[in-house]
Design an enzyme around this catalytic site. Structure first.
Site, short mmCIF file in Angstrom:
data_model
loop_
_atom_site.label_atom_id
_atom_site.label_comp_id
_atom_site.label_asym_id
_atom_site.label_seq_id
_atom_site.Cartn_x
_atom_site.Cartn_y
_atom_site.Cartn_z
N ARG A 1 33.52 -12.58 29.40
CA ARG A 1 32.35 -13.30 28.85
C ARG A 1 32.00 -12.70 27.50
NH1 ARG A 1 29.07 -15.31 33.75
NH2 ARG A 1 30.79 -15.71 35.17
N GLU B 1 29.58 -11.86 25.77
CA GLU B 1 28.14 -11.59 25.84
C GLU B 1 27.72 -10.91 24.54
OE1 GLU B 1 26.20 -12.34 28.34
OE2 GLU B 1 27.47 -12.50 30.13
N ARG C 1 23.55 -4.06 31.91
CA ARG C 1 24.19 -4.76 33.03
C ARG C 1 25.24 -5.79 32.59
NH1 ARG C 1 20.12 -8.95 35.54
NH2 ARG C 1 19.94 -10.36 33.80
N HIS C 2 25.41 -5.94 31.26
CA HIS C 2 26.40 -6.89 30.77
C HIS C 2 27.53 -6.18 30.06
CE1 HIS C 2 22.94 -9.79 30.98
NE2 HIS C 2 23.90 -10.51 31.52
N GLU D 1 20.47 -9.03 39.59
CA GLU D 1 21.37 -10.03 40.18
C GLU D 1 22.77 -9.45 40.30
OE1 GLU D 1 21.93 -13.80 37.95
OE2 GLU D 1 23.97 -13.65 38.75
N SER E 1 25.92 -14.85 42.37
CA SER E 1 25.34 -16.18 42.49
C SER E 1 26.35 -17.05 43.22
CB SER E 1 24.99 -16.75 41.12
OG SER E 1 26.15 -16.92 40.38
N ARG F 1 28.68 -4.25 38.95
CA ARG F 1 27.24 -4.16 39.25
C ARG F 1 27.01 -3.73 40.69
NH1 ARG F 1 24.13 -9.38 36.62
NH2 ARG F 1 24.97 -9.15 34.51
P1 ATP Z 1 23.28 -12.72 34.27
O1 ATP Z 1 22.19 -13.76 34.43
O2 ATP Z 1 22.93 -11.40 34.84
O3 ATP Z 1 23.83 -12.68 32.89
P2 ATP Z 1 25.07 -14.75 35.18
O4 ATP Z 1 24.08 -15.67 35.82
O5 ATP Z 1 25.62 -15.08 33.86
O6 ATP Z 1 24.48 -13.23 35.17
P3 ATP Z 1 27.11 -15.54 37.00
O7 ATP Z 1 27.79 -16.46 36.07
O8 ATP Z 1 26.28 -16.12 38.07
O9 ATP Z 1 26.25 -14.48 36.19
O10 ATP Z 1 28.21 -14.53 37.58
C1 ATP Z 1 28.19 -14.02 38.90
C2 ATP Z 1 28.09 -12.51 38.91
O11 ATP Z 1 29.06 -11.93 38.02
C3 ATP Z 1 26.77 -11.95 38.41
O12 ATP Z 1 25.80 -11.96 39.43
C4 ATP Z 1 27.15 -10.54 38.03
O13 ATP Z 1 27.25 -9.69 39.15
C5 ATP Z 1 28.54 -10.74 37.46
N1 ATP Z 1 28.47 -10.84 36.00
C6 ATP Z 1 28.29 -11.97 35.27
N2 ATP Z 1 28.31 -11.71 33.96
C7 ATP Z 1 28.52 -10.38 33.84
C8 ATP Z 1 28.64 -9.48 32.74
N3 ATP Z 1 28.59 -9.93 31.48
N4 ATP Z 1 28.85 -8.17 32.98
C9 ATP Z 1 28.90 -7.70 34.25
N5 ATP Z 1 28.82 -8.50 35.34
C10 ATP Z 1 28.61 -9.81 35.15
#
Ligand code: ATP
Length: 434
Positions: free
Chosen positions: A212, A214, A220-221, A357, A360, A408
Site C-alpha cells: 500500500r 501509504e 501502524r502503517h 484495527e 476487517s 499489527r
Molecule cells: P487502516 O484504516 O488502519 O489504514 P485499512 O482499513 O486500510 O486500515 P484494510 O484494507 O481493512 O485496512 O486491511 C486489513 C488489515 O490489514 C488492517 O486491519 C491491518 O491489520 C492491515 N493493514 C492494512 N494496511 C496496512 C498498513 N499500511 N500497514 C500495516 N498493516 C496494514
C-alpha cells in the site's frame, strides 16, 4: 558443535567442548579474564585464569573485539558464579570473523538508540535477545495461524502480487511497468480469494505480502505488510466469518502462551487470552464514544487512530482487549462488501485489538448484478475487473472473509509501540533499505 542452551545442556560431564558464538563482552581483571559468549540460545562464560592457561591464548582472547565470532575449545567446569552453573576454561580457539571497531551500535549497552539507527543496523539490533525474541514469537504466530486454518479445513493458497487492477482503492496503489503495460503491486489478495469461492476450494487462506502506497507516517502503517487473509463459502451471515477469526486468534494466543514461554520471558510479557465471544460494538456506538470524548467526527467518517484509541481505552476499562465493530455504513466499505438493503449499512466488521484495527472483513456481494451495481456506485469501471466478474457469472456461492495484518497482530500481542518493531526490514514512506 555444542550450542549454548539456556536450558543448561552443557554439563560438567561433557568434558571438553567446542562452543561457537559472538564475543558479547570481555572483562579483564588482570589475573583473570572473562568472555561472555553468545549464540541464539543464550550466553556462556569463558573463564581465563591467567596462570592456568597458555599465555598466548590468554593474550589473543583478551584482545578480541566485541561481537567477533569465535570457536572456543575448552573444559567445562562447574561454577556457582554463572547463570548456567558451568563455565568453560579454554585450551584453544579459532577466530572465525573479527568484528570492526567501533560497533555501529551496542548490543548490550543500556543506551536508548533511535529507531532509525536500529533499523539502519538491523543485523546488529537483532542480536539483542529482546529484539530477536519478537521474531521467534512472530514465527510461532504464523505457524499457529496455519495450524488453526488447517484444523478448520482451509486450503493454503498463494495469489499473484503483480496485478492488473487494485481492490482497495486507487490512492494506495504502487505502479509497476510490466513489459510496457501498466500493472500494480497487490494491495490484498481480495479478488483472487473471492474468485476461488466459485471453484469448490471453498475455504482458503493466504499469508503473504500486501503493498500500500501509504503516504502517512504513523506507528501502524507500512507500505509492505504481511496479510493473513481468509475466505469461506456457504456462510449464512458475516457472523460466521467473525466466529472463524475468533477461533483462529484464540488458537494462536492459547498455544503461544505455552509454546512461546521462553521467548515471552525474555520480553517480560504475559499473554492474556481474551474471553469469547469477543464483544460487539456498532459503528454508531463507537462514533458516539469518540465524539463524547471530543473528537470532531461525523457519521460515515473513519474512526481513525485517535477514535480507535479512545474506544480501546474504554474497552480496556471493561477488561476487553479484542472486540468487533459492526454495522459500518456501506459508503465507508469497499465495493465487494454486501449492503444491508435499505439501511445504508453493510454486512462488514472490523476487529480491533487494544485500541487498533487489526482486521476487517464481512460478507461479500456474491450476486453478479448487485456486484456490478456496487462497483458503479463506487465509481469503478466493471470492464477493469472482467476476469474477477467472470467468476461471478457462472455460479458463485455466498461467501465472506477477512484480512488480518500479521505485523499489527504481533505488535499488539507483545504491546510493541510501533508496527515496525514486529517487521524485520520495514518499508515506509522514508525507508527502502536495508
Ligand atoms: P487502516 O484504516 O488502519 O489504514 P485499512 O482499513 O486500510 O486500515 P484494510 O484494507 O481493512 O485496512 O486491511 C486489513 C488489515 O490489514 C488492517 O486491519 C491491518 O491489520 C492491515 N493493514 C492494512 N494496511 C496496512 C498498513 N499500511 N500497514 C500495516 N498493516 C496494514
Amino acid at each position: 558443535m555444542t550450542s549454548i542452551k539456556d536450558s543448561g545442556n552443557i554439563s560438567k560431564e561433557d568434558g571438553i567442548v567446542t562452543v561457537k558464538g559472538w564475543v558479547q563482552d570481555i572483562r579483564n581483571l588482570g589475573g583473570i579474564s572473562f568472555i561472555t559468549l553468545r549464540d541464539r540460545h543464550g550466553t556462556l562464560q569463558i573463564t581465563m585464569p591467567k596462570k592456568k592457561i597458555d599465555p598466548d591464548l590468554f593474550e589473543s582472547l583478551t584482545r578480541l573485539s566485541r561481537e567477533s565470532v569465535i570457536a572456543v575449545t575448552g573444559e567445562v567446569k562447574e561454577s556457582n558464579q554463572t547463570a548456567l552453573g558451568v563455565e568453560v576454561i579454554p585450551t584453544a580457539f579459532e577466530l572465525c570473523s573479527e568484528a570492526g571497531v567501533p560497533l555501529p551500535m551496542g548490543v548490550v549497552d543500556k543506551v536508548n538508540v533511535e529507531m532509525d539507527t536500529r533499523l539502519n543496523n538491523r543485523f546488529m539490533d537483532l542480536r539483542k535477545p529482546e529484539v530477536k525474541a519478537v521474531f521467534e514469537i512472530r514465527s510461532m504466530v504464523i505457524g499457529l495461524i496455519s495450524e488453526a486454518m488447517a484444523k478448520n479445513g482451509f486450503v493454503n493458497i498463494n495469489t499473484p502480487k503483480i496485478v492488473a487492477s487494485g481492490a482497495e482503492g486507487g490512492a494506495t496503489l504502487f505502479s509497476v511497468d510490466y513489459f510496457g503495460k501498466p500493472a500494480y503491486l497487490a494491495q490484498s489478495p481480495q479478488l483472487y480469494k473471492q474468485m476461488l469461492m466459485s471453484t469448490g476450494l471453498d475455504r482458503v487462506f493466504e499469508i503473504g505480502p500486501a503493498f500500500r502506497a501509504e503516504h502517512s507516517n504513523t506507528n501502524r502503517h507500512v507500505t509492505e505488510f504481511i496479510s493473513f487473509d481468509g475466505e469461506m463459502a456457504w456462510i449464512n451471515k458475516e457472523e460466521d466469518v467473525m466466529a472463524m477469526i475468533e477461533e483462529a486468534i484464540d488458537y494462536v494466543l492459547v498455544n503461544l502462551k505455552e509454546r512461546g514461554k521462553k521467548h515471552l520471558e525474555v520480553l517480560g510479557k504475559e499473554i492474556t487470552v481474551p474471553k469469547r465471544p469477543y464483544p460487539l460494538l456498532t459503528y454508531t456506538e463507537c462514533l458516539k464514544m469518540a465524539v463524547d470524548r471530543g473528537l470532531p467526527l461525523k457519521d460515515g467518517d473513519d474512526l481513525g487512530t485517535e477514535g480507535e484509541k479512545i474506544i480501546g481505552d474504554i474497552m480496556a476499562e471493561k477488561g476487553n482487549d479484542l472486540y468487533f465493530i459492526i454495522e459500518y455504513p456501506e459508503e465507508a466499505k469497499p465495493f465487494y462488501i454486501m449492503e444491508k438493503e435499505g439501511t445504508g449499512l453493510s454486512f462488514s466488521f472490523d476487529l480491533d485489538y487494544k485500541g487498533q484495527e487489526i482486521s476487517s472483513g464481512g460478507q461479500r456481494e456474491h450476486r453478479y448484478p448487485e456486484l456490478v451495481k456496487r462497483m458503479e456506485k463506487k465509481g469503478l469501471d466493471p470492464n477493469d475487473f472482467e476476469s474477477y466478474l467472470n467468476a461471478f457469472r457462472y455460479g458463485m456461492p455466498p461467501h465472506g472473509g477477512w484480512g488480518i495484518g500479521v505485523d499489527r497482530l504481533v505488535a499488539k500481542i507483545l504491546d510493541l509501540p510501533n508496527v515496525r518493531e514486529a517487521i524485520l526490514f520495514p518499508r515506509d514512506i522514508g525507508r527502502l533499505s536495508p
